[in-house]
Scaffold this motif. Structure first.
Motif, PDB file in Angstrom:
ATOM      1  N   THR A 140       0.745  -1.148   0.238  1.00  0.00           N
ATOM      2  CA  THR A 140      -0.146   0.228  -0.045  1.00  0.00           C
ATOM      3  C   THR A 140       0.759   1.310  -0.068  1.00  0.00           C
ATOM      4  O   THR A 140       1.252   2.138  -0.698  1.00  0.00           O
ATOM      5  CB  THR A 140      -1.250  -0.315   0.801  1.00  0.00           C
ATOM      6  N   PHE A 141       2.016   1.030   0.670  1.00  0.00           N
ATOM      7  CA  PHE A 141       2.758   2.531   1.153  1.00  0.00           C
ATOM      8  C   PHE A 141       3.716   2.171  -0.852  1.00  0.00           C
ATOM      9  O   PHE A 141       3.486   3.620  -0.310  1.00  0.00           O
ATOM     10  CB  PHE A 141       4.174   1.992   2.063  1.00  0.00           C
ATOM     11  N   VAL A 142       3.721   1.389  -1.106  1.00  0.00           N
ATOM     12  CA  VAL A 142       4.805   1.731  -2.722  1.00  0.00           C
ATOM     13  C   VAL A 142       3.922   1.667  -3.360  1.00  0.00           C
ATOM     14  O   VAL A 142       4.308   3.030  -4.720  1.00  0.00           O
ATOM     15  CB  VAL A 142       5.779  -0.030  -2.595  1.00  0.00           C
ATOM     16  N   LYS A 143       2.412   1.891  -3.482  1.00  0.00           N
ATOM     17  CA  LYS A 143       1.814   1.925  -4.803  1.00  0.00           C
ATOM     18  C   LYS A 143       1.419   3.709  -4.131  1.00  0.00           C
ATOM     19  O   LYS A 143       1.338   4.210  -5.015  1.00  0.00           O
ATOM     20  CB  LYS A 143       0.066   1.049  -3.962  1.00  0.00           C
ATOM     21  N   HIS A 144       1.255   4.219  -2.712  1.00  0.00           N
ATOM     22  CA  HIS A 144       1.274   5.599  -2.907  1.00  0.00           C
ATOM     23  C   HIS A 144       2.020   6.327  -3.433  1.00  0.00           C
ATOM     24  O   HIS A 144       2.378   7.433  -4.138  1.00  0.00           O
ATOM     25  CB  HIS A 144       1.123   5.622  -1.827  1.00  0.00           C
ATOM     26  N   CYS A 145       3.474   5.928  -3.027  1.00  0.00           N
ATOM     27  CA  CYS A 145       4.553   6.893  -4.055  1.00  0.00           C
ATOM     28  C   CYS A 145       4.901   6.941  -5.111  1.00  0.00           C
ATOM     29  O   CYS A 145       4.821   8.042  -5.740  1.00  0.00           O
ATOM     30  CB  CYS A 145       5.999   5.614  -2.893  1.00  0.00           C
ATOM     31  N   ILE A 146       4.471   5.452  -5.837  1.00  0.00           N
ATOM     32  CA  ILE A 146       4.188   5.831  -7.035  1.00  0.00           C
ATOM     33  C   ILE A 146       3.306   6.457  -7.591  1.00  0.00           C
ATOM     34  O   ILE A 146       3.097   7.390  -8.413  1.00  0.00           O
ATOM     35  CB  ILE A 146       3.591   3.938  -7.995  1.00  0.00           C
ATOM     36  N   ASP A 147       1.953   6.707  -6.615  1.00  0.00           N
ATOM     37  CA  ASP A 147       0.732   7.637  -7.718  1.00  0.00           C
ATOM     38  C   ASP A 147       1.047   9.422  -6.568  1.00  0.00           C
ATOM     39  O   ASP A 147       0.601   9.537  -8.263  1.00  0.00           O
ATOM     40  CB  ASP A 147      -0.378   7.387  -6.337  1.00  0.00           C
ATOM     41  N   VAL A 148       1.498   9.103  -5.906  1.00  0.00           N
ATOM     42  CA  VAL A 148       2.394  10.503  -6.100  1.00  0.00           C
ATOM     43  C   VAL A 148       3.660  11.005  -7.128  1.00  0.00           C
ATOM     44  O   VAL A 148       4.174  11.933  -6.908  1.00  0.00           O
ATOM     45  CB  VAL A 148       2.314  11.033  -4.618  1.00  0.00           C
ATOM     46  N   GLY A 149       4.175  10.112  -7.911  1.00  0.00           N
ATOM     47  CA  GLY A 149       5.365  10.606  -8.659  1.00  0.00           C
ATOM     48  C   GLY A 149       6.263   9.496  -8.294  1.00  0.00           C
ATOM     49  O   GLY A 149       7.465   9.663  -9.280  1.00  0.00           O
ATOM     50  N   ALA A 150       6.260   8.737  -7.677  1.00  0.00           N
ATOM     51  CA  ALA A 150       8.141   8.151  -7.598  1.00  0.00           C
ATOM     52  C   ALA A 150       8.373   7.634  -9.191  1.00  0.00           C
ATOM     53  O   ALA A 150       7.226   6.798  -9.531  1.00  0.00           O
ATOM     54  CB  ALA A 150       8.183   7.992  -6.325  1.00  0.00           C
ATOM     55  N   LYS A 151       9.440   7.324  -9.201  1.00  0.00           N
ATOM     56  CA  LYS A 151       9.420   6.461 -10.359  1.00  0.00           C
ATOM     57  C   LYS A 151      10.335   5.339  -9.911  1.00  0.00           C
ATOM     58  O   LYS A 151      10.468   4.003 -11.174  1.00  0.00           O
ATOM     59  CB  LYS A 151      10.590   6.938 -11.338  1.00  0.00           C
ATOM     60  N   GLY A 152       9.955   5.231  -8.987  1.00  0.00           N
ATOM     61  CA  GLY A 152      10.708   3.054  -8.369  1.00  0.00           C
ATOM     62  C   GLY A 152      11.045   3.077  -7.535  1.00  0.00           C
ATOM     63  O   GLY A 152      10.689   4.282  -6.496  1.00  0.00           O
ATOM     64  N   VAL A 153      11.364   2.138  -6.725  1.00  0.00           N
ATOM     65  CA  VAL A 153      11.715   1.806  -5.639  1.00  0.00           C
ATOM     66  C   VAL A 153      13.327   2.007  -5.297  1.00  0.00           C
ATOM     67  O   VAL A 153      14.066   0.528  -6.514  1.00  0.00           O
ATOM     68  CB  VAL A 153      11.021   0.996  -4.444  1.00  0.00           C
ATOM     69  N   ALA A 154      14.307   2.164  -4.562  1.00  0.00           N
ATOM     70  CA  ALA A 154      15.305   0.580  -3.911  1.00  0.00           C
ATOM     71  C   ALA A 154      15.665   0.292  -3.034  1.00  0.00           C
ATOM     72  O   ALA A 154      15.306   0.945  -1.746  1.00  0.00           O
ATOM     73  CB  ALA A 154      16.394   2.128  -4.128  1.00  0.00           C
ATOM     74  N   ILE A 155      14.946  -0.574  -3.370  1.00  0.00           N
ATOM     75  CA  ILE A 155      14.699  -2.037  -1.731  1.00  0.00           C
ATOM     76  C   ILE A 155      15.294  -2.882  -1.774  1.00  0.00           C
ATOM     77  O   ILE A 155      16.046  -3.558  -2.374  1.00  0.00           O
ATOM     78  CB  ILE A 155      13.742  -2.601  -1.898  1.00  0.00           C
ATOM     79  N   GLY A 156      16.296  -2.758  -0.349  1.00  0.00           N
ATOM     80  CA  GLY A 156      17.009  -3.837   0.211  1.00  0.00           C
ATOM     81  C   GLY A 156      16.076  -4.728   1.199  1.00  0.00           C
ATOM     82  O   GLY A 156      15.904  -5.631   0.779  1.00  0.00           O
TER      83      GLY A 156
END
Length: 269
Positions: free
Chosen positions: A212-228
């Motif tokens: 849900t958090f990742v979806k929010h980030c994409i919806d507000v304009g993030a180009k993706g995630v850097a995830i470890g």
């Protein structure tokens, strides 16, 4: 090689990217799962991972595995490995080193408002200038007040946005930073003026909430995630990658991503 060519390798055709952070040995003693995850890298790529962030040693050890995966290399190193707060950083790699490794990009942190602010900014500026000279994409990881969220200020949208813009002013081509989960996070994107990646964050206990958090980030304009660690320490790393792929590259919902995650879990067991 033109910088745009290297940038295009980091991103998928849709202009977004799932970046797997495998650089933990540079700033943490909590590195469980990294080596195991590299062993399943080809399957992770098949399920959506677009690029990796690695340390110099990891790139050297696993050069064969990483040969065909777009790669960013970390240029900085914690000055106190056993202090989880990462109290400071020092420059380790040059852009020339990254080019010799065959990297597609280079990464360093800055800590706006932190005690080590001046040094971290100086490192970022030196890398950014050299990166422009050599047409190497530079990702600046801008973390207000320090590596972890330790105060209300360190997780305020206004502070994160100002830090992101500072990374751009230092010369970054991409920003990696925190998101709060609030609608105002769009201000971070607006301030940065370049592609922004959401920091993967602490290991999630609630996978649906994380999607849900990742979806929010994409919806507000993030180009993706850097995830470890949310992949490297996951009991279902392939499912995590596939779930993120559902959201980031397939425009799916958190519910759809969670179903994909569970399906991989059931198949693995």
């Amino acid at each position: 090689m033109f910088k745009a060519r290297r940038m295009s390798r980091i991103f998928s055709d849709d202009g977004k990217s799932i970046i797997l952070a495998l650089d933990g040995y540079s700033f943490s003693a909590e590195t469980s799962g990294i080596d195991k995850t590299i062993g399943m890298l080809s399957e992770l790529v098949e399920n959506g991972v677009d690029a990796v962030i690695v340390s110099y040693g990891t790139a050297k050890i696993y050069c064969d595995v990483l040969a065909n995966v777009p790669m960013l290399v970390r240029a900085d190193l914690s000055t106190s490995l056993f202090d989880a707060s990462v109290p400071g950083t020092t420059k380790l790699l040059s852009v020339e080193d990254a080019l010799k490794m065959g990297a597609d990009g280079i990464v360093s942190m800055t800590f706006p408002g932190g005690e080590n602010e001046a040094n971290s900014h100086r490192i970022a500026w030196e890398i950014a200038k050299a990166a422009d000279d050599w047409n190497m994409p530079f990702m600046c990881e801008t973390l207000p007040y320090g590596y972890h969220v330790t105060s209300k200020q360190s997780n305020q949208i206004e502070k994160i946005a100002a830090g992101a813009r500072l990374g751009t002013e230092l010369g970054a081509d991409m920003i990696k930073t925190r998101f709060t989960g609030e609608q105002g996070d769009a201000e971070i994107i607006k301030a940065a003026k370049c592609p922004v990646f959401a920091l993967g964050g602490p290991k999630a206990e609630n996978i649906f909430a994380y999607f849900t958090f990742v979806k929010h980030c994409i919806d507000v304009g993030a180009k993706g995630v850097a995830i470890g660690r949310n992949i490297t320490q996951s009991p279902n790393p392939i499912g995590m990658a596939a779930g993120l792929n559902t959201i980031i590259h397939k425009n799916g919902t958190a519910e759809e991503a969670f179903k994909v995650y569970e399906a991989h879990f059931q198949h693995a067991n």
